[in-house]
Each structure stands twice: as structure tokens, then as C-alpha cells.
Write an enzyme that holds these catalytic residues in place. Structure first.
Site, short mmCIF file in Angstrom:
data_model
loop_
_atom_site.label_atom_id
_atom_site.label_comp_id
_atom_site.label_asym_id
_atom_site.label_seq_id
_atom_site.Cartn_x
_atom_site.Cartn_y
_atom_site.Cartn_z
N GLU A 6 -28.79 -4.91 -4.09
CA GLU A 6 -30.04 -5.66 -4.20
C GLU A 6 -30.53 -5.61 -5.64
O GLU A 6 -30.54 -4.53 -6.25
CB GLU A 6 -31.10 -5.07 -3.26
CG GLU A 6 -32.23 -6.04 -3.04
CD GLU A 6 -33.55 -5.35 -2.80
OE1 GLU A 6 -34.57 -6.04 -2.83
OE2 GLU A 6 -33.55 -4.13 -2.59
N LEU A 28 -31.91 -7.55 1.34
CA LEU A 28 -32.44 -6.19 1.20
C LEU A 28 -32.03 -5.36 2.42
O LEU A 28 -32.80 -5.23 3.37
CB LEU A 28 -33.97 -6.23 1.07
CG LEU A 28 -34.67 -5.02 0.46
CD1 LEU A 28 -36.14 -5.34 0.27
CD2 LEU A 28 -34.53 -3.77 1.29
N GLU A 30 -29.40 -1.99 3.02
CA GLU A 30 -28.35 -1.08 2.53
C GLU A 30 -27.15 -1.06 3.46
O GLU A 30 -26.01 -0.93 3.02
CB GLU A 30 -28.91 0.33 2.34
CG GLU A 30 -29.82 0.49 1.15
CD GLU A 30 -31.24 0.00 1.39
OE1 GLU A 30 -31.59 -0.30 2.55
OE2 GLU A 30 -32.00 -0.11 0.42
N GLN A 52 -30.12 1.42 -4.61
CA GLN A 52 -31.09 1.49 -5.71
C GLN A 52 -31.48 2.93 -6.04
O GLN A 52 -31.74 3.27 -7.19
CB GLN A 52 -32.33 0.69 -5.35
CG GLN A 52 -32.04 -0.81 -5.37
CD GLN A 52 -33.28 -1.63 -5.23
OE1 GLN A 52 -34.20 -1.22 -4.56
NE2 GLN A 52 -33.28 -2.79 -5.84
N PHE A 53 -31.55 3.75 -5.01
CA PHE A 53 -31.86 5.17 -5.18
C PHE A 53 -31.03 5.93 -4.14
O PHE A 53 -30.77 5.42 -3.06
CB PHE A 53 -33.35 5.46 -4.94
CG PHE A 53 -34.23 4.89 -6.01
CD1 PHE A 53 -34.58 5.66 -7.11
CD2 PHE A 53 -34.71 3.60 -5.92
CE1 PHE A 53 -35.39 5.13 -8.11
CE2 PHE A 53 -35.51 3.07 -6.92
CZ PHE A 53 -35.86 3.84 -8.01
N ILE A 105 -29.59 5.84 0.46
CA ILE A 105 -28.16 5.78 0.80
C ILE A 105 -27.92 6.13 2.27
O ILE A 105 -26.86 5.85 2.81
CB ILE A 105 -27.34 6.70 -0.15
CG1 ILE A 105 -25.92 6.13 -0.32
CG2 ILE A 105 -27.29 8.14 0.35
CD1 ILE A 105 -25.14 6.76 -1.45
N PRO A 140 -28.92 4.74 5.11
CA PRO A 140 -28.42 3.65 5.97
C PRO A 140 -26.98 3.26 5.66
O PRO A 140 -26.32 2.61 6.47
CB PRO A 140 -29.37 2.48 5.67
CG PRO A 140 -30.53 3.05 4.97
CD PRO A 140 -30.05 4.31 4.29
N HIS A 199 -37.16 8.77 -3.61
CA HIS A 199 -36.50 8.26 -4.81
C HIS A 199 -35.90 9.37 -5.66
O HIS A 199 -35.40 9.12 -6.73
CB HIS A 199 -37.50 7.47 -5.67
CG HIS A 199 -37.91 6.16 -5.10
ND1 HIS A 199 -38.52 6.03 -3.88
CD2 HIS A 199 -37.79 4.90 -5.59
CE1 HIS A 199 -38.79 4.75 -3.65
NE2 HIS A 199 -38.35 4.05 -4.67
#
Lengths: 326, 359
Positions: free
Chosen positions: A29, A58, A60, A82-83, A87, A89, A129
Site C-alpha cells: 500500500e 489497503l 495486508e 507499512q509497519f 504484519i 494479517p 507501529h
């Protein structure tokens, strides 16, 4: 040769490999026009087009599942979470499919994919995050878990990860994304996976670490040197499969070991290294192995976040405790 | 009042449960009786194969096995709609489609008999298909990823996944059709709605009137078909696959069928569903339905049926024997496919396991 940051090392490796191997695609994403939330994929969409730098919905789970499908069809996808806190999912697809595809089909279908995620704390980010969760993947057979700790190692190890015929979870220590620059030739030279890097030679104690804590550990070695203590520093870099021989060789030489990890202490990867030392190097030890780790808590929001990260002072104190013990 | 969106879901059926045509516009392929006989033969083979599998399990020669009884029209219809170059991402009971694509009965026996080599299909086109996916619905995304690869490489290929009614509740299914709709990927998701996700009935699986309409939300073409009518399945799937191949987008095809057996051999469906329901479902038997139609067309008769049954029995016996005669892999095989090249640590563990074998 340009001096680049760690995150620029990531971008440079992606650009190099995309240019030289048309089967490499980047997906996630915001990876396209926006260049990723940390700008790791900056400029790639302009160079390679929106289908090779593929902005996904959007989701994961979708990113990870598409990655498995692409890899199974002979592409070399590099997926971005993204973070690392996002992770989770992706884990079902990584664990149930990416890691097992080769074994399940006796090598008929393989999954040469890379799953990238900015990893660890220390950047004043919101909840979810800032986790350091590499240990959730190191117990999964069939996966490589790689954690670079410098611009050069980010470049060289990411090239190796993309070229590897098996799936790699590539965690990027975002706390040091832009901390310093070093000259990294953009020559496509990969660094070896599955080996530890000895960053500093020493004779009195071995300090083993990975990721962002390499910085604090090197600082601790400097501080110890000022007191006449010679510390060897090892950057594990590829957690699994583990190059234990390099660690064993060092521990056999120094007789002492401190393991530094950002992740919570219990059942973290440091526990694996400590257990291996107990199994294979017990009689070389002059003192018990000590771990300096994150506390067994959820990563605090940023007012207290620094209290979770192992500090240079904690590493120095642990090393002195080990030295005092024998 | 302004309406933002309206939709309808077509229901397609050519043969009623008695095998009588319900509409006159039979598709071209269905007018080729030799072709229909071939499809019928595979449906019968699939059923004989399934019966044999359950017998093997009951006699301790297979592990847990997931039966496909009642799904023959849906499965064979899906397999027959695909071209060899297309890619199939099945769940774990779509044997009819897989047999069509060259998976051998012995491969299936091997898999459920506890041997990974069962997923190493040697023959094309199955060789480039995905193996069975046990985690529910996850294979939909593998098909979507394959479809993305085809689009990237400008290949005229289509990825087909199958999913159960239960699986259509999973995020992976929605993620797959969502990205396929957003990026016009050549993906066809066939929902094999067999009414039961182990013990959970269709009616509490989803509040949607049809499962096909879930594809509307993703922007895909959607249709519901009688999954016990192979003509309807073959027609809807064939059209969907060709539409995807032409670049006109993906589809969701809901095939309404019934799981006549237990979920797996480890399940006892009598615990949660009534006898009458199953007896009623048998009245819609897809194999009998096609046979009745073919007999009415004088394309099939008892003599041919007996010969086919005999032929299938012989085929399966041979496959069973081959499976039973195949020795287990050496213990080293446990290690050899974990990575392309065995890491040093695993080399040591492999040697340790080998040494234990020699004791």
C-alpha cells in the site's frame, strides 16, 4: 560513489534489481506514487511503471497472498508491510503458504518472495507501529529472517534476499533508517545470507546483537574499551538459518557472552542463542550468558518508549556483571 | 428517491433434477453428445474414485479424507471450462476438476495417505496448478496473484480458484475479488456452495441472498448456477473464463450444490443435519441427472453404464495398487525441500535423523 542512508540502501537495491531482473515487482500500500510511507520505494514507480510498483488495496492479507501467487508464477515479488505491527494479517499467508510451498510440492512450486517491514521502535510512532517481532518468524521452518543494521548491509542483504530462491522476511530497523550515511557502491554486489558479521574484534567478551541495537552495542564496546575491556561485537544479520559457528567461535575465544535484543525477553531470539551456547559451548564459558532485552511488555507509547529499548548503559552494565562473575 | 446502485443475480439452469431441459437454448458444447458423454464419464470416475477413497480410509489405508460426493457436476464443469494454460487454485476436495487437468487418483491417495509427493503432480497442465489449500480461502489470493502475474506478462491466461460457502466468509476471498475488480485481473472465483461448512449451514454463514452477489461489491460479473447441472456450470464458467481471457474482467460464479457426504472422514454429519435433508438432496444427484438426459438423447444406456463402471473400478484398483506399493520417502526427504539449499544447521539435523534410522 554516493554516501547513502540505510533506507536509501533499500531503495538502491530495489532499483538495481528491478532494472536487471524484469521479474522483480514491488507491491504494497502506498508503494507507488507516494513511494511508501517511509519513502523506501521513492522514484521506483516513475522508473518502472505502476504495474511493477503495484499499489494494492489497503489489505495486508491481500498483499501477502498476491505475493505468494506472484512468486508461484515465477515472479520475484517484494512486498511491503507499512509497519511490522501490521504484519500479523500477513502471517497466515507467510507461514501457511510462502514458507511451505517448496516442501508441500516437493519443489514443484516455490516461493522466492521478500516480505519487507520497517521494524522496531524509537521513532515516536503510534500504537502498533513500533514492535520488534522477529521471533514470531524465526520458529517457522522454510523462512529466512534477515535484519540489516547499516546502509551497506541493507543494500547487500536485500539484493541477496530478492535473489534467494526461498521466502525472506526482511525487517528494516527504522530507528536507524536515516541515522547516518555511508558510501555504498551501486554495483549489484550482494552480501551473503546465513552468516553473522563480526563488526569488532575482541578478546574479553562477546556482544551478540542485530538490527538497530547494533548501534548501542558498538557504543557499549567503545565504553568498555575505555576501561580496558576488549569486546567482540557480532551482528547476527540473518537470524534464521542461524550461523551459530561464528558465535561459537567467538564465545570459545572470550568465554563470555551478552546478547542484546530489542524484542521482549521471554522466548525472543536471544533465548535461542543462549540455549545454543549452553548446548554447544558450556565448558568454554567463564560466566553465565546474560541477555539485555526489551521488557516483557507491550511497546509503550513514545513518552516511555526509550525505557523499553536496551540502552548503551544497560549493555555496559550487563557486560561488567558477566566479567565480574568469572 | 435517487438510487445509487441496483443489482440482479441471474440463476442459470439447463436441466431440472429429473434431467429434463428447462430451456431450449442449449449451449453449443451441450449439443455435442460425444463431449457430454466424456464429461459424464469423468463425473462417474470421480464418484468411483471417491467411494474408493472412503473405503481406503475406513480400512486404515488413508488418513483423513475430504469427500467430493455430490460435487461432481460442479467440479468436472469447472475443470472442463479451463484451458490447459490456465491456473487452478483448488480447495481440498475438487478432485473432479483436478482429474480433468491430469492429477492422477494415486496422487490424491498419496496426499491423504500422508505423503507429500501426492502434491507433486507430474503431468501437465496440473503440474503448474497449485496444490490443495487446507487453510480456508487462502488460495483465492494465490489465484489473484497468478492473475496479476499473467496481466503483468501480458499472457492470455486465467486463474481460477474454488471456494466453499464457508470460505466465502473469509477475508482472503474478499481480498482476492476486491483486487481483481480494482485492477481488472483475469480471475474467476467459483464458489462451491455445498450448503455446509462442517456443521455450519449456509443460512447462518451469510445474510446475503446469494453468495454470488458478494462479487458485486468487488465490481465483478456475478452469476448463480445450479451446481448439480453440469451444462449450467460449464456454460457459466466457460463464459466467465473467456471473458477474463479477453481482458473483460473477473467473475464470481456461485455453484449451488450439496455435500452428500460428511465434511471429512473425521466428521459425522448426522450430528448436525437431518436425514430428510440428505434424502431430498439425493433427488438432485448430478450424476443421475446427466445420465437421465443422455439416455433420453439415446447417447447412453445400461450396457455402456455397466462397462463404464467396470472400467472405472479397474482404473481405481490400479491406482490404489500403485499407491499402496509406493514406499515411504526416506527420512532425509523431510529435510530436503525446506530450502533450495540446505543450511548448515539443517545439514547437521539431517545427519542426526539419518543416524537414528541406522540404529
Amino acid at each position: 560513489m554516493a554516501a547513502i542512508t540505510l533506507i536509501e540502501g533499500v531503495t538502491q537495491a530495489l532499483a538495481y534489481e528491478m532494472k536487471h531482473d524484469p521479474s522483480v515487482v514491488v507491491l504494497g500500500e502506498d508503494v507507488g506514487v507516494n513511494g511508501g510511507v517511509f519513502r523506501a520505494t521513492q522514484g521506483l514507480s516513475e522508473k518502472f511503471g505502476e504495474w511493477r510498483v503495484f499499489d494494492t488495496p489497503l489489505d495486508e492479507t491481500t498483499i501477502a497472498g498476491l505475493t505468494v501467487g506472484l512468486a508461484a508464477q515465477g515472479m520475484k515479488p517484494v512486498a511491503e508491510a507499512q509497519f511490522e505491527g501490521f504484519i500479523y494479517p500477513m502471517m497466515e499467508q507467510i507461514v501457511c503458504h510462502a514458507a511451505r510451498m517448496r516442501n508441500r510440492t516437493r519443489g514443484r512450486i516455490t516461493c522466492p518472495a521478500v516480505f519487507r517491514a520497517p521494524w522496531g521502535g524509537g521513532i515516536h510512532a503510534p500504537e502498533h507501529h513500533s514492535e520488534a517481532n522477529e521471533h514470531l518468524f524465526t520458529n517457522v521452518p522454510g523462512l529466512r529472517v534477515v535484519l540489516p543494521s547499516s546502509p551497506a548491509r541493507a543494500y547487500g542483504l536485500l539484493l541477496a534476499a530478492i535473489r534467494d530462491p526461498d521466502p525472506v522476511v526482511f525487517f528494516e530497523p527504522k530507528r536507524i533508517y536515516r541515522q547516518y550515511k555511508e558510501e555504498v557502491p551501486d554495483d549489484g554486489e550482494a552480501l551473503p545470507l546465513d552468516v553473522c558479521f563480526v563488526l569488532r574484534d575482541g578478546t574479553d567478551i562477546t556482544l551478540v546483537t542485530w538490527g538497530a541495537e547494533v548501534k548501542e552495542t558498538l557504543e557499549a564496546a567503545d565504553a568498555l574499551a575505555k576501561e580496558g575491556i576488549s569486546a567482540e561485537v557480532i551482528d547476527v544479520a540473518t537470524l534464521t538459518p542461524l550461523d551459530f559457528d561464528t558465535i561459537a567461535e567467538s564465545v570459545q575465544k572470550t568465554g563470555r557472552c551478552v546478547i542484546v535484543q530489542e524484542a521482549p525477553k521471554t522466548a525472543g531470539f536471544g533465548a535461542e542463542i543462549a540455549a545454543r551456547i549452553a548446548e554447544e559451548c558450556l565448558y568454554d564459558l567463564l560466566a553465565p550468558v546474560v541477555r539485555v532485552a526489551g521488557w516483557d511488555i507491550h511497546t509503550p507509547l513514545f513518552r516511555l518508549e526509550q525505557k523499553q529499548l536496551p540502552s548503551t548503559a544497560r549493555i555496559v552494565a550487563a557486560a561488567k556483571r558477566v566479567l565480574a562473575a568469572g | 428517491m435517487p438510487i445509487a446502485a441496483k443489482f440482479e443475480i441471474e440463476y442459470l439452469q439447463y436441466l431440472d433434477p429429473e434431467g429434463k431441459p428447462v430451456r431450449k437454448d442449449l449451449p453449443d458444447f451441450a449439443q455435442n453428445l460425444d463431449y457430454m458423454v466424456e464429461l459424464y464419464k469423468l463425473m462417474v470416475s470421480t464418484r468411483v474414485f471417491d467411494t474408493k477413497s472412503i473405503a481406503l480410509q475406513r480400512t486404515g489405508k488413508l488418513g483423513t479424507y475430504a469427500s467430493c460426493l455430490g460435487h461432481e457436476a460442479t467440479h468436472v464443469g469447472i475443470g472442463a471450462s479451463m484451458k490447459p494454460e490456465d491456473v487452478f487454485a483448488p480447495s481440498y476436495r475438487e478432485y473432479g476438476a483436478q482429474l480433468y487437468r491430469g492429477v492422477r487418483p494415486r496422487d490424491v491417495y498419496m496426499y491423504w495417505g500422508g505423503d507429500e509427493r501426492g502434491s507433486d503432480y507430474p503431468d501437465e497442465p496440473a503440474r503448474h496448478d497449485f496444490a490443495w489449500s487446507v487453510p480456508i480461502g487462502t488460495q483465492c489470493l494465490h489465484a489473484a496473484g497468478s492473475a496479476l502475474a499473467f496481466k503483468l506478462r501480458k499472457e492470455k491466461r486465467v486463474a481460477v480458484c474454488t471456494i466453499g460457502d464457508g470460505g466465502s466468509s473469509k477475508a482472503d476471498f474478499y481480498g482476492a475479488i476486491n483486487v481483481a475488480g480494482a485492477r481488472d485481473l483475469p480471475l474467476v472465483a467459483a464458489i462451491v456452495n455445498n450448503q455446509w461448512a462442517i456443521s455450519v449451514p449456509r443460512k447462518i454463514q451469510s445474510g446475503a441472498r446469494t453468495l454470488a452477489q458478494k462479487g458485486i461489491a468487488a465490481g465483478l460479473f456475478c452469476i448463480q448456477v445450479d451446481g448439480n447441472d453440469i451444462i449450467a456450470v460449464r456454460k457459466a464458467m466457460g463464459d466467465a473464463i473467456e471473458r477474463a481471457r479477453k481482458g473483460d474482467g473477473g467473475s464470481v460464479v456461485e455453484c449451488v450444490t450439496y455435500r452428500l457426504g460428511d465434511h471429512t472422514t473425521a466428521d459425522d454429519a448426522r450430528r448436525y443435519r437431518g436425514k430428510q435433508e440428505v434424502e431430498d438432496a439425493w433427488k438432485k444427484d448430478p450424476v443421475k441427472r446427466l445420465r437421465t438426459w443422455l439416455e433420453a438423447k439415446k447417447a447412453w444406456n445400461k450396457k455402456k453404464e455397466d462397462a463404464l463402471q467396470h472400467e472405472c473400478e479397474e482404473w481405481m484398483d490400479k491406482e490404489v495398487n500403485t499407491y499402496l506399493e509406493t514406499r515411504a520417502q526416506p527420512v532425509t526427504a523431510m529435510f530436503d525441500y525446506t530450502f533450495a539449499e540446505l543450511p548448515a544447521d539443517l545439514v547437521k539435523q539431517r545427519e542426526e535423523a539419518m543416524a537414528l534410522e541406522k540404529r
